[in-house]
Scaffold this motif. Structure first.
Motif, PDB file in Angstrom:
ATOM      1  N   HIS A   1      22.808  21.382  20.540  1.00 39.99           N
ATOM      2  CA  HIS A   1      21.824  21.168  21.608  1.00 39.99           C
ATOM      3  C   HIS A   1      21.881  19.730  22.128  1.00 39.99           C
ATOM      4  O   HIS A   1      21.758  19.498  23.346  1.00 39.99           O
ATOM      5  N   LEU A   2      22.021  18.767  21.238  1.00 40.82           N
ATOM      6  CA  LEU A   2      22.063  17.369  21.650  1.00 40.82           C
ATOM      7  C   LEU A   2      23.205  17.082  22.613  1.00 40.82           C
ATOM      8  O   LEU A   2      23.037  16.395  23.619  1.00 40.82           O
ATOM      9  N   ILE A   3      24.372  17.609  22.288  1.00 37.57           N
ATOM     10  CA  ILE A   3      25.545  17.408  23.139  1.00 37.57           C
ATOM     11  C   ILE A   3      25.290  17.968  24.541  1.00 37.57           C
ATOM     12  O   ILE A   3      25.610  17.336  25.555  1.00 37.57           O
ATOM     13  N   ALA A   4      24.700  19.152  24.592  1.00 38.06           N
ATOM     14  CA  ALA A   4      24.389  19.780  25.885  1.00 38.06           C
ATOM     15  C   ALA A   4      23.330  18.983  26.647  1.00 38.06           C
ATOM     16  O   ALA A   4      23.451  18.767  27.859  1.00 38.06           O
ATOM     17  N   LEU A   5      22.306  18.519  25.936  1.00 44.29           N
ATOM     18  CA  LEU A   5      21.223  17.771  26.573  1.00 44.29           C
ATOM     19  C   LEU A   5      21.717  16.433  27.133  1.00 44.29           C
ATOM     20  O   LEU A   5      21.342  16.040  28.246  1.00 44.29           O
ATOM     21  N   LYS A   6      22.559  15.752  26.382  1.00 44.64           N
ATOM     22  CA  LYS A   6      23.043  14.444  26.814  1.00 44.64           C
ATOM     23  C   LYS A   6      24.039  14.544  27.971  1.00 44.64           C
ATOM     24  O   LYS A   6      24.280  13.563  28.681  1.00 44.64           O
ATOM     25  N   SER A   7      24.615  15.709  28.153  1.00 42.33           N
ATOM     26  CA  SER A   7      25.565  15.895  29.253  1.00 42.33           C
ATOM     27  C   SER A   7      24.865  16.301  30.553  1.00 42.33           C
ATOM     28  O   SER A   7      25.486  16.332  31.615  1.00 42.33           O
ATOM     29  N   ASP A   8      23.572  16.591  30.465  1.00 48.04           N
ATOM     30  CA  ASP A   8      22.797  17.004  31.639  1.00 48.04           C
ATOM     31  C   ASP A   8      21.780  15.917  31.996  1.00 48.04           C
ATOM     32  O   ASP A   8      20.804  15.719  31.273  1.00 48.04           O
ATOM     33  N   PRO A   9      21.983  15.187  33.099  1.00 49.97           N
ATOM     34  CA  PRO A   9      21.084  14.083  33.465  1.00 49.97           C
ATOM     35  C   PRO A   9      19.651  14.518  33.766  1.00 49.97           C
ATOM     36  O   PRO A   9      18.750  13.675  33.813  1.00 49.97           O
ATOM     37  N   ASN A  10      19.431  15.814  33.950  1.00 51.89           N
ATOM     38  CA  ASN A  10      18.082  16.314  34.243  1.00 51.89           C
ATOM     39  C   ASN A  10      17.421  16.970  33.030  1.00 51.89           C
ATOM     40  O   ASN A  10      16.358  17.567  33.156  1.00 51.89           O
ATOM     41  N   SER A  11      18.048  16.839  31.860  1.00 54.07           N
ATOM     42  CA  SER A  11      17.538  17.501  30.656  1.00 54.07           C
ATOM     43  C   SER A  11      16.314  16.802  30.095  1.00 54.07           C
ATOM     44  O   SER A  11      15.955  15.685  30.496  1.00 54.07           O
ATOM     45  N   ILE A  12      15.700  17.459  29.115  1.00 53.01           N
ATOM     46  CA  ILE A  12      14.531  16.894  28.434  1.00 53.01           C
ATOM     47  C   ILE A  12      14.884  15.584  27.745  1.00 53.01           C
ATOM     48  O   ILE A  12      14.026  14.713  27.559  1.00 53.01           O
ATOM     49  N   TYR A  13      16.153  15.426  27.369  1.00 53.19           N
ATOM     50  CA  TYR A  13      16.590  14.189  26.702  1.00 53.19           C
ATOM     51  C   TYR A  13      16.306  12.986  27.594  1.00 53.19           C
ATOM     52  O   TYR A  13      15.682  12.010  27.163  1.00 53.19           O
ATOM     53  N   TYR A  14      16.734  13.038  28.833  1.00 49.13           N
ATOM     54  CA  TYR A  14      16.572  11.908  29.746  1.00 49.13           C
ATOM     55  C   TYR A  14      15.158  11.816  30.302  1.00 49.13           C
ATOM     56  O   TYR A  14      14.677  10.715  30.589  1.00 49.13           O
ATOM     57  N   GLN A  15      14.504  12.950  30.437  1.00 50.68           N
ATOM     58  CA  GLN A  15      13.106  12.926  30.861  1.00 50.68           C
ATOM     59  C   GLN A  15      12.253  12.214  29.821  1.00 50.68           C
ATOM     60  O   GLN A  15      11.390  11.389  30.141  1.00 50.68           O
ATOM     61  N   SER A  16      12.494  12.556  28.545  1.00 56.13           N
ATOM     62  CA  SER A  16      11.738  11.939  27.451  1.00 56.13           C
ATOM     63  C   SER A  16      12.094  10.465  27.300  1.00 56.13           C
ATOM     64  O   SER A  16      11.228   9.627  27.020  1.00 56.13           O
ATOM     65  N   LEU A  17      13.373  10.150  27.491  1.00 54.00           N
ATOM     66  CA  LEU A  17      13.828   8.761  27.402  1.00 54.00           C
ATOM     67  C   LEU A  17      13.090   7.901  28.420  1.00 54.00           C
ATOM     68  O   LEU A  17      12.609   6.804  28.103  1.00 54.00           O
ATOM     69  N   ASP A  18      12.980   8.405  29.638  1.00 56.90           N
ATOM     70  CA  ASP A  18      12.283   7.665  30.692  1.00 56.90           C
ATOM     71  C   ASP A  18      10.782   7.606  30.418  1.00 56.90           C
ATOM     72  O   ASP A  18      10.126   6.599  30.687  1.00 56.90           O
TER      73      ASP A  18
END
Length: 300
Positions: free
Chosen positions: A216-233
């Motif tokens: 999941h992490l690999i997929a999330l980090k490859s998508d600039p609109n994912s929850i990963y980057y939303q949460s980071l911001d």
């Protein structure tokens, strides 16, 4: 008809299959992870909640200090601990997911300006017990020959800063994420002393769970609109710089070179010191012989 009954049976089986229940250790290290109003929150929690929802996991959070959580994980009382710095030493005790969640390193904070590791000489420096940066600082001051006292705190980074404010410590070691967000609130300065670059990951005991997290992490980090980057911001915004992976690995390489240079310097220092002592002893021996021979010559 047979296919129909087979499909219904399969659906019922899937529905009746109990969700994987996990006990997850959390502690106070905002904005990565913290507990507020009895609920776990933070960057790591957003990611874990997303993955748990996709995987159908049932998560029970266990709150404690970071040192206690590591001990519980080691005893098998926890299934997972979030926001753990990956080190070779810890990897011998725990399993880690392979994909880094975030890059981090240690910094020194204090009331007074601190520009180099040498400025710590004669000071009391607070650090969280078993924290990777506190352990790294112990090695650094030893290599530099800096005479400072490391105070091991049974708590978290906020307790380190409170030790400084209370006057029980002159400085403290925290993460580069925590310092810019909270040091100013305690009236403390973030120094230019940085060290110990590490990857923040999930630590656990089930390899299958960690593999699913990686997927999941690999997929999330490859998508600039994912929850990963939303949460980071959401949690870090513009206060903490997101360092590209290549910069981290360059920093890690430079840090390794620095440590090697310090080790070589310490070794050469010991060799030079030993040779100096030998020369001094030889000079004293020769001077003694010369004085003895001179005395004999005068008596003869």
């Amino acid at each position: 008809m047979k296919n129909y009954f087979f499909t219904v049976a399969l659906i019922l089986l899937l529905i009746s299959t109990p969700a994987l229940a996990m006990k997850v250790g959390v502690y106070d290290n905002p904005p990565m992870v913290f507990v507020e109003d009895g609920e776990a929150r933070g960057f790591f929690i957003d990611i874990l909640e997303y993955i748990a929802d996709k995987e159908g996991w049932k998560v029970e959070y266990v709150y404690d200090s970071f040192p206690n959580l590591l001990e519980k994980l080691e005893r098998g009382e926890l299934d997972l601990v979030v926001d753990v710095a990956h080190t070779e030493e810890r990897a011998e005790k725990f399993s880690f997911n392979k994909e880094a969640v975030f890059m981090n390193w240690g910094v020194i904070v204090g009331k007074e300006e601190i520009n180099s590791i040498l400025d710590l000489d004669g000071l009391k420096v607070a650090g969280v017990k078993r924290d990777v940066y506190a352990e790294e600082l112990k090695e650094l001051v030893d290599k530099f020959g800096v005479n400072c006292q490391i105070l091991e705190i049974e708590g978290d980074y906020k307790d380190v800063m409170e030790e400084i404010v209370a006057g029980r410590a002159d400085a403290g070691v925290v993460s580069r994420i925590y310092a810019p967000l909270y040091a100013e609130n305690y009236g403390l300065r973030e120094s230019e002393v940085i060290f110990g670059p590490v990857e923040l990951r999930f630590a656990g005991k089930d390899e299958a769970v960690l593999e699913r997290i990686d997927k999941h992490l690999i997929a999330l980090k490859s998508d600039p609109n994912s929850i990963y980057y939303q949460s980071l911001d959401r949690w870090l915004g513009h206060k903490v710089e997101v360092i590209p992976s290549w910069v981290y690995y360059t920093l890690a390489a430079l840090f390794a070179v620095l440590m090697a240079a310090l080790g070589l310097n310490a070794y050469l220092g010991r060799v030079v010191g030993k040779r100096t002592e030998e020369i001094k002893r030889n000079e004293e021996f020769l001077q003694g012989n010369l004085q003895c021979n001179t005395g004999r010559h005068k008596r003869s």
